[in-house]
Design a protein around this motif. Structure first.
Motif, short mmCIF file in Angstrom:
data_model
loop_
_atom_site.label_atom_id
_atom_site.label_comp_id
_atom_site.label_asym_id
_atom_site.label_seq_id
_atom_site.Cartn_x
_atom_site.Cartn_y
_atom_site.Cartn_z
N ARG A 268 0.86 -1.19 0.00
CA ARG A 268 0.00 0.00 0.00
C ARG A 268 0.90 1.24 0.00
N PRO A 269 0.63 2.25 -0.82
CA PRO A 269 1.45 3.48 -0.78
C PRO A 269 1.36 4.13 0.62
N GLY A 270 2.51 4.52 1.16
CA GLY A 270 2.53 5.21 2.47
C GLY A 270 2.08 4.34 3.63
N HIS A 271 2.20 3.02 3.49
CA HIS A 271 1.67 2.06 4.46
C HIS A 271 2.26 2.26 5.86
N ASP A 272 1.42 2.49 6.85
CA ASP A 272 1.88 2.60 8.24
C ASP A 272 2.36 1.23 8.72
N ARG A 273 3.54 1.20 9.32
CA ARG A 273 4.15 -0.08 9.68
C ARG A 273 3.55 -0.68 10.96
N ARG A 274 3.32 0.16 11.94
CA ARG A 274 2.84 -0.40 13.22
C ARG A 274 1.95 0.61 13.94
N TYR A 275 0.86 0.10 14.53
CA TYR A 275 0.02 0.89 15.43
C TYR A 275 0.03 0.21 16.80
#
Ligand code: NAD
Ligand code: TYD
Length: 330
Positions: A268-275
């Motif tokens: 995914r473009p700009g994918h957040d790695r961890r929350y």
């Protein structure tokens, strides 16, 4: 209380409506019935005399203002809610998630509603490599979805600050359970597995989410609504951290399918790695999540297995065009 819920025909909203009635409240459900809004999600309560449905857009002041008569609290849950759709076609996101929130705040203020609770997301904080976000951390959203939700949060805090409105915000983590539209990771992979379709894992699949079952998310919203302090933000996280690949393996095991269904596709473009969320503050109000991840995921897989008549029509409608655009050339 008489609670006006927006987005009550969606995934979390329909659970919240059911829980509110069970707790003895009256409910006014304002929903635009977008692709994600499904009247079947609340069909079991539609005839309850304490339940009223209003078909309206939260950005339409003329439609939402009359629905506020006699309302004690607004729980604003309606949103464009999917990161991938916000990447494909972002225009609707600020309209509903920012403008719609501001319109709801204005209407609630005009009507003298006692409390306004905004249902937000952990994604407003952005990605965190280690540790967990606290409510005081800055907002650094990365997707058009999370930026719109952050804009909504800022509107809510501004109305509290400027007009002295009693506002509260909850920021929930990734939620799963029955009746979740099958575009999000868990319902998509469960229903694809049940149909022997590929499970499209973005990138390496090592992204981490902090999962919470929908009933625990809803009990967190009630804790903040009933006992939260005015102007405050409360994180609502399940504390069940897992990589996407781990969730995928669990789904394969629970559906009895093998890992040849897994396919790694473009990230995914700009994918957040961890929350990850620190929930100390909400726990201070006496709240704690009750469901364990393994038992709640098994329960969720069983629901989709037993309720094919809920998701099969969805997957053959508008959804097909979305699916082809999102995954066709990935
Ligand atoms: P959903 O997409 O399943 O449902 C959204 C509902 O809002 C639908 O019924 C839709 O018809 C309605 N809606 C959309 N735009 C509207 C508008 N302009 N006016 C009136 N109604 C409108 O969403 P969900 O997953 O149930 O999420 C509910 C809320 O919780 C959202 O605010 C979302 O940001 C937040 N949240 C969701 C998650 C999650 O993992 N699903 C996690 C944290 C926070
Ligand atoms: P999602 O359910 O869309 O929630 P969010 O993006 O709000 O966290 O996605 C959860 C995770 O799963 C996220 O890291 C993206 C990943 N994912 C896939 O790998 N494949 C998919 O087809 C989808 C929908 C999500």
């Amino acid at each position: 209380m008489r609670i006006l819920v927006t987005g009550g025909c969606g995934f979390i909203g329909s659970q919240f409506v059911r829980d509110a009635l069970e707790r003895g409240h009256e409910v006014v459900n304002v929903d635009k019935l977008t692709y994600a809004g499904n009247p079947a999600n609340v069909a079991d309560v539609a005839d309850d005399p304490r339940y009223t449905f209003v078909h309206a857009d939260i950005a339409d002041h003329g439609a939402v203002r009359p629905a506020m008569e006699g309302v004690d609290a607004v729980v604003n849950m309606a949103a464009e809610s999917h990161v991938d759709r916000s990447i494909l076609d972002p225009a609707a996101f600020p309209m509903t998630d920012v403008v719609g929130t501001a319109v709801m705040l204005g209407a609630a203020r005009d009507a003298g509603v006692a409390r306004f609770l905004q249902v937000s997301t952990d994604e407003v904080y952005g990605s965190i490599p280690r540790g967990a976000f606290k409510e005081t951390d800055p907002l650094t959203p990365s997707s058009p979805y999370s930026a719109s939700k952050a804009g909504g949060d800022l509107q809510v805090l501004a109305y509290g600050h400027t007009y002295g409105m009693d506002v509260v915000i909850t920021r929930g983590s990734n939620t799963f359970g029955p009746r979740q539209y099958p575009e999000k990771l868990i319902p998509l992979f469960v229903t694809n597995a049940l149909e022997d379709q590929k499970l499209p894992v973005y990138g390496d699949g090592m992204q981490i989410r902090d999962w919470i079952h929908v009933t625990d998310h809803c009990s967190g919203i009630f804790a903040a609504l009933e006992n939260g302090e005015t102007g405050e933000v409360y994180n609502v996280g399940g504390g069940h951290e897992a990589t996407n690949l781990h969730i995928t393996e669990q789904i394969l095991a629970l559906t009895g399918k093998d890992d040849r269904l897994v396919t790694h596709v473009a990230d995914r473009p700009g994918h957040d790695r961890r929350y990850a969320l620190d929930t100390t503050k909400l726990r201070g109000l006496g709240w704690a999540p009750k469901r364990t991840m393994d038992e709640a995921l098994a329960d969720t897989v069983a629901w989709y297995t037993d309720n094919r008549e809920w998701w099969e029509p969805i997957k053959s409608g508008e959804y097909r065009a979305y699916y082809d655009t999102q995954y066709g050339n990935r």
